[in-house]
Write an enzyme that holds these catalytic residues in place. Structure first.
Site, PDB file in Angstrom:
ATOM      1  N   GLU A 172      31.729  53.711  99.956  1.00 55.34           N
ATOM      2  CA  GLU A 172      32.275  52.726  99.030  1.00 55.34           C
ATOM      3  C   GLU A 172      31.238  51.625  98.818  1.00 55.34           C
ATOM      4  O   GLU A 172      30.668  51.106  99.780  1.00 55.34           O
ATOM      5  CB  GLU A 172      33.564  52.097  99.560  1.00 55.34           C
ATOM      6  CG  GLU A 172      34.143  51.090  98.559  1.00 55.34           C
ATOM      7  CD  GLU A 172      35.247  50.218  99.146  1.00 55.34           C
ATOM      8  OE1 GLU A 172      36.345  50.194  98.565  1.00 55.34           O
ATOM      9  OE2 GLU A 172      35.003  49.570 100.179  1.00 55.34           O
ATOM     10  N   ALA A 184      35.834  35.592  98.495  1.00 58.71           N
ATOM     11  CA  ALA A 184      36.414  36.687  99.274  1.00 58.71           C
ATOM     12  C   ALA A 184      36.307  36.422 100.767  1.00 58.71           C
ATOM     13  O   ALA A 184      37.214  36.743 101.534  1.00 58.71           O
ATOM     14  CB  ALA A 184      35.725  38.006  98.911  1.00 58.71           C
TER      15      ALA A 184
END
Length: 245
Positions: A172, A184
């Protein structure tokens, strides 16, 4: 492909607590445990291969354009406890096959950029490469999550040439700007602190902060266009990175 030495292998295996996995997987699946024991090394090799490709692009980008828009690259392999928890949440049995086929982010890479349009430039370049395959794209920049989270997620398959033949390993890739990455990170810290039970007013503040991060990215893109004479600040119409041939 670089082959890690025994010290590298031992380091990866120490981080990947296989004893914890051994007592959790189904008894009928234990015959595949030997196969699972080598998977951490294969995922690490896939990450190394992918990182080398990205660093080469980064170098070519810098030679051609005078700078690299990639700020930094981070990699990680998901721990067995996290893998098993994800399988259970998705309703799958804890088997080796399910781990390999149903969990696509066991190996993960994060690439942080200066500007949004460079994320899409790299994406367009990766689409054209024959030495990896893009399996899935989730665009949380164009379509942010309700809480304001932004990032471009890719699932790619990286080929490894082994004695047994070629094997494609999934990795990923998360691509985001510095502003998105900062947001984040703060969100992760807060959710950890509150054990995922974040007060409503904090969620609201996080959403507002995400909007501020997005505004900052747009402002920086505008400044870049003005200073560097970029042809477009629209990510969907940006040119792919110019690479040496």
């Amino acid at each position: 492909m670089n082959k890690p030495n025994s010290k590298d292998n031992q380091s990866v295996l120490q981080k990947f607590n296989l004893k914890e996995l051994y007592w959790e997987i189904d008894e009928d699946d234990l015959r595949k445990f030997e196969e699972w024991k080598k998977l951490p090394i294969l995922y690490q090799l896939a990450l190394d291969e992918l990182k080398n490709k990205i660093k080469l692009i980064q170098t070519e980008w810098k030679i051609e354009n005078g700078y690299s828009p990639i700020e930094h690259i981070k990699t990680r392999i998901k721990e067995p406890k996290s893998i098993m928890g994800k399988l259970q949440r998705k309703g799958y049995d804890i088997t080796v096959d399910n781990m390999v086929n149903k969990i696509h982010d066991i190996a993960g890479m994060r690439i942080v950029f200066s500007f949004v349009q460079d994320i899409y430039s790299l994406l367009e370049h990766l689409k054209q490469r024959e030495d990896l395959s893009i399996l899935e794209i989730k665009d949380y920049i164009e379509h942010p999550k309700p809480n304001g989270y932004q990032s471009l997620h890719l699932i790619v398959a990286v080929p490894l040439t082994l004695l047994e033949g070629q094997r494609w390993m999934k990795v990923e890739i998360q691509m985001r700007t510095l502003a998105m990455d900062f947001w984040a990170s703060m969100e992760h810290i807060l959710y950890y602190k509150y054990e995922k039970q974040v007060p409503y007013h904090v969620v609201e503040e996080l959403t507002e902060a995400a909007k501020a991060a997005d505004a900052l990215d747009k402002k920086m893109c505008g400044l870049r266009k003005e200073i560097m004479g970029s042809s477009s600040s629209d990510p969907e119409h940006s040119n792919p990175p110019k690479l040496l041939t």
